[in-house]
Write an enzyme that holds these catalytic residues in place. Structure first.
Site, PDB file in Angstrom:
ATOM      1  N   CYS A 148       0.841  -1.202   0.000  1.00  0.00           N
ATOM      2  CA  CYS A 148       0.000   0.000   0.000  1.00  0.00           C
ATOM      3  C   CYS A 148       0.874   1.249   0.000  1.00  0.00           C
ATOM      4  O   CYS A 148       1.482   1.598   1.019  1.00  0.00           O
ATOM      5  CB  CYS A 148      -0.901  -0.014   1.231  1.00  0.00           C
ATOM      6  SG  CYS A 148      -1.852   1.509   1.405  1.00  0.00           S
ATOM      7  N   CYS A 151      -0.326   4.129   2.273  1.00  0.00           N
ATOM      8  CA  CYS A 151      -0.136   3.868   3.714  1.00  0.00           C
ATOM      9  C   CYS A 151       1.339   4.020   4.100  1.00  0.00           C
ATOM     10  O   CYS A 151       1.666   4.637   5.108  1.00  0.00           O
ATOM     11  CB  CYS A 151      -0.566   2.451   4.088  1.00  0.00           C
ATOM     12  SG  CYS A 151      -2.065   1.874   3.323  1.00  0.00           S
ATOM     13  N   ASP A 152       2.224   3.421   3.323  1.00  0.00           N
ATOM     14  CA  ASP A 152       3.627   3.316   3.759  1.00  0.00           C
ATOM     15  C   ASP A 152       4.606   4.192   2.985  1.00  0.00           C
ATOM     16  O   ASP A 152       5.747   4.368   3.411  1.00  0.00           O
ATOM     17  CB  ASP A 152       4.082   1.844   3.641  1.00  0.00           C
ATOM     18  CG  ASP A 152       3.255   0.937   4.543  1.00  0.00           C
ATOM     19  OD1 ASP A 152       2.870   1.413   5.627  1.00  0.00           O
ATOM     20  OD2 ASP A 152       2.984  -0.214   4.163  1.00  0.00           O
TER      21      ASP A 152
END
Ligand code: NAP
Length: 327
Positions: A148, A151-152
């Site tokens: 992701c 997200c990261d």
């Protein structure tokens, strides 16, 4: 017979297919419950710019200045949820662990041990990301290996980031990552991208993304976190040629496709990859059990397709329930 709380329609999964089905189910006056184990939105939450959804356009003023961007997948999902709830659908965060049919009713077992029942069920559980299945992938997940970008990605600002895959997801996410680092390397096993033409062209033209064709990642190495990758040259069928080398890397984002979450529909007919086969009305081989979105066998997996299938599934589920009630 189970004494489970009774609904007309239960939808499992709250991605674009499930939330659209919920809106149409509720508008058709069905008591509609949506059960989602994570946050509503599904994989659409990860889409940076949902630029190919009809009507979700970016705006440019007459002088050519960009004045608005298309909504993100997250914003879109929030609107879908609000819309479904406004028409009366109930959305709960619960995992569904079992699904069986008792007479004309479906009985669902929840992760908390409770049960719910419905006359019709729409499975909109989507698909989950595939793994590369190489040494180091599991070990370094959360420590440099990610699935992701939104997200990261921010953890790897200005770092050397590899992206695996050649489809829409890999290109979409590489675009996002290229805003955080100028050292994005997209590694694809074939000699051309599988992504839609416009997205592929934009990726190839992006000066912050280096696209490496005919290359596969064979191993992820590091100590505590990712520090290098073993790469191998591949032929046009994606098979390794034996020529390997090691390169420094801080992160690997893996986007190599998806597998359907179709195990709840164990009695429904599926295609060779496990996607649920349905009629034109989205009904599976189990009467009253419908499927919509990425879990369904389909030639084109897009948010717009999922939403359309959700609407058809809810419409046909309403017809099924009417026929069941003899009206
Ligand atoms: P996909 O289209 O199935 O592409 C997967 C890619 O990963 C392919 O290029 C494939 O290579 C490669 N791959 C598969 N297994 C691999 C392995 N073990 N090692 C290395 N590479 C491997 O999957 P996706 O990109 O996740 O997209 C899924 C669906 O969602 C598609 O229908 C897509 O159109 C849709 N989607 C749309 C958007 C958008 O419209 N903006 C965004 C995201 C996703 P080969 O090419 O060699 O098979």
């Amino acid at each position: 017979m189970s004494t489970a709380e009774n609904w007309d329609l239960i939808i499992i999964g709250a991605g674009p297919a499930g939330l659209t089905a919920a809106q149409y189910g509720a508008r058709a006056n069905l008591r509609t419950l949506v059960l989602e184990q994570l946050a509503p939105g599904g994989q659409a939450l990860l889409i940076e710019a949902l630029e190919n959804y009809p009507g979700n356009v970016g705006l440019t003023d007459p002088g050519g200045t960009r004045i608005a961007e298309p909504r993100t997948g997250f914003e879109f999902a929030q609107d879908l949820q609000r819309q479904a709830e406004a028409f009366g659908a109930r959305i709960l965060t619960e995992q569904v662990t079992g699904l069986r049919k008792e007479g004309d009713r479906f009985v669902l077992t929840l992760g908390n041990g409770e049960t719910r029942a419905a006359g019709a069920v729409i499975l909109a559980t989507g698909a989950e990301h595939r793994l590369l299945g190489i040494p180091g992938e599991k070990e370094f997940t959360g420590r440099g290996v990610s699935y992701c970008a939104t997200c990261d990605g921010p953890f790897f600002r200005n770092k050397r980031i590899f992206v695996a895959g050649g489809g829409d997801s890999a290109c979409d996410e590489a675009q996002y990552l290229s805003r955080l680092s100028s050292q994005v390397v997209l590694v694809h096993r074939r000699d051309r991208l599988r992504a839609q033409k416009a997205l592929a062209e934009r990726t190839l033209k992006n000066p912050r993304i280096e696209v490496r064709f005919n290359t596969v990642i064979r191993e992820i190495r590091g100590e505590g976190k990712v520090s290098s990758l073993v790469l191998e040259r591949s032929d046009n069928a994606g098979k390794g040629t034996g020529e390997t080398w090691e390169e420094g890397a801080d992160a690997v984002f893996v986007f190599v496709g998806a597998a359907p979450r179709s195990s709840l529909a164990f009695k429904a007919e599926k295609d060779e990859n496990g996607y649920i086969l349905t009629s034109q009305g989205m009904e599976s081989s189990v009467p009253g059990l419908f499927a919509a979105g990425d879990v369904r066998s389909s030639p084109f997996r897009q948010v717009v397709v999922a939403a359309g299938e959700g609407a058809v599934a809810a419409h046909c589920a309403a017809g099924y329930l009417d026929a069941l009630a003899g009206s």
